[in-house]
Design an enzyme around this catalytic site. Structure first.
Site, mmCIF file in Angstrom:
data_model
loop_
_atom_site.group_PDB
_atom_site.id
_atom_site.type_symbol
_atom_site.label_atom_id
_atom_site.label_comp_id
_atom_site.label_asym_id
_atom_site.label_seq_id
_atom_site.Cartn_x
_atom_site.Cartn_y
_atom_site.Cartn_z
ATOM 1 N N ASP A 16 -22.057 99.071 -1.590
ATOM 2 C CA ASP A 16 -21.404 100.353 -1.884
ATOM 3 C C ASP A 16 -22.303 101.411 -1.242
ATOM 4 O O ASP A 16 -23.448 101.140 -0.870
ATOM 5 C CB ASP A 16 -21.339 100.519 -3.412
ATOM 6 C CG ASP A 16 -21.060 101.952 -3.834
ATOM 7 O OD1 ASP A 16 -20.130 102.552 -3.258
ATOM 8 O OD2 ASP A 16 -21.755 102.466 -4.711
ATOM 9 N N ASP A 18 -22.154 105.572 -1.977
ATOM 10 C CA ASP A 18 -22.541 106.702 -2.841
ATOM 11 C C ASP A 18 -23.143 106.237 -4.166
ATOM 12 O O ASP A 18 -22.539 105.443 -4.865
ATOM 13 C CB ASP A 18 -21.317 107.589 -3.107
ATOM 14 C CG ASP A 18 -20.905 108.352 -1.863
ATOM 15 O OD1 ASP A 18 -19.804 108.069 -1.350
ATOM 16 O OD2 ASP A 18 -21.689 109.171 -1.389
HETATM 17 O O1 LIG Z 1 -18.587 112.459 -9.344
HETATM 18 C C1 LIG Z 1 -17.954 111.805 -8.498
HETATM 19 N N1 LIG Z 1 -18.578 110.892 -7.705
HETATM 20 C C2 LIG Z 1 -17.899 110.150 -6.755
HETATM 21 C C3 LIG Z 1 -16.548 110.350 -6.607
HETATM 22 C C4 LIG Z 1 -15.749 109.560 -5.609
HETATM 23 O O2 LIG Z 1 -16.369 108.288 -5.397
HETATM 24 C C5 LIG Z 1 -16.516 108.063 -3.997
HETATM 25 C C6 LIG Z 1 -17.839 107.338 -3.790
HETATM 26 O O3 LIG Z 1 -17.514 106.075 -3.511
HETATM 27 P P1 LIG Z 1 -18.575 104.875 -3.372
HETATM 28 O O4 LIG Z 1 -19.549 104.963 -4.547
HETATM 29 O O5 LIG Z 1 -17.645 103.693 -3.416
HETATM 30 O O6 LIG Z 1 -19.284 105.064 -2.052
HETATM 31 C C7 LIG Z 1 -16.534 109.412 -3.341
HETATM 32 O O7 LIG Z 1 -16.011 109.313 -2.019
HETATM 33 C C8 LIG Z 1 -15.653 110.248 -4.235
HETATM 34 O O8 LIG Z 1 -14.302 110.160 -3.774
HETATM 35 C C9 LIG Z 1 -15.889 111.290 -7.432
HETATM 36 O O9 LIG Z 1 -14.653 111.475 -7.285
HETATM 37 N N2 LIG Z 1 -16.611 111.984 -8.362
HETATM 38 MG MG LIG Z 2 -21.008 104.206 -5.635
#
Ligand SMILES: O=c1[nH]cc([C@@H]2O[C@H](COP(=O)(O)O)[C@@H](O)[C@H]2O)c(=O)[nH]1
Ligand SMILES: [Mg+2]
Length: 232
Positions: A16, A18
């Site tokens: 993943d 973020d």
């Molecule tokens: O506080 C938040 N964090 C993250 C997101 C969402 O989660 C996604 C992160 O995804 P990942 O952890 O799968 O990379 C971001 O693109 C965003 O759309 C969100 O809506 N609100």
């Molecule tokens: Mg994430």
């Protein structure tokens, strides 16, 4: 030597982004706190825990509906895009991220990435990490990938990258790394084992489904999943 393997062995890894590789969740929190404050709302971790991992489209729909915000999805995306452009390029890699990814890459372990983000926001966030993110192949941005019909917590967020490895591994051969409940659900729904590395502020009652839950990627021992151990 006594086996140090505690879990089913894997041959491929899907990370993943973020909150797992890149320290962007506190930036997201700041942006959403600013977005909802003028309407008398607070953006708390109960709401955040539900949003993490979903696509930008899903996130917009959820937050506007949940807090009954008097804005359109377009206005939400426009406002967020402006703040992301200002803040996201400052995001740093989280502790242990570089070490584990470069180690696996050096040992020719196929390493993919699946983020809820779309390609545009992915590019903004990785502005200062271009070389590092070249190590991931396949690299799926669920928010803009036509093959991903649903995105996290649905299985396709992890099944699509698994099918894009050239040697087509069975999902059970893949190990996922995630920070969010939606991401962990997605990996489990895809039939994968998943290492969860939750944000310190995430309610730990939401962190019980991971195959393994760690406080940091620095605590990961590759050999526990049959992957090459760190060179001592
Ligand atoms: O506080 C938040 N964090 C993250 C997101 C969402 O989660 C996604 C992160 O995804 P990942 O952890 O799968 O990379 C971001 O693109 C965003 O759309 C969100 O809506 N609100
Ligand atoms: Mg994430």
């Amino acid at each position: 030597m006594a086996s140090t393997r505690k879990f089913k062995p894997v041959t491929h890894v899907i990370f993943d982004m973020d909150g797992l590789l890149l320290d962007t969740e506190d930036i997201y929190t700041k942006v959403f706190e600013e977005l909802v404050a003028p309407y008398g709302h607070t953006f708390d971790w109960t709401i955040k825990a539900r949003m993490m991992g979903v696509t930008p489209q899903e996130g917009a729909r959820y937050l506007i509906q949940k807090l009954d915000l008097p804005i359109t999805e377009e206005q939400y995306h426009e406002w967020c895009a402006k703040r992301y452009a200002e803040l996201m390029p400052t995001a740093k890699l989280l502790p242990g991220a570089e070490k584990v990814v470069r180690h696996l890459h050096k040992h020719k372990v196929p390493v993919g990435l699946s983020t809820g983000s779309d390609a545009e926001k992915f590019n903004t966030k990785t502005t200062n990490h271009r070389e590092f993110f070249k190590l991931f192949d396949p690299l799926v941005t669920c928010g803009s990938d036509p093959e991903v019909k649903h995105g996290k917590p649905h299985a396709d967020a992890f099944l699509v990258p698994a099918t894009r490895f050239p040697d087509k591994p069975d999902p059970a051969q893949c190990l996922a790394f995630e920070d969010s409940p939606n991401g962990v659900d997605s990996a489990l729904n895809a039939g994968m084992q998943v290492v969860m590395v939750p944000h310190p502020k995430l309610d730990r009652s939401l962190c019980t489904k991971g195959t393994l839950v760690l406080d940091s990627l620095e605590d990961f021992c590759p050999e526990e999943f049959g992957l090459p151990a760190y060179d001592s």
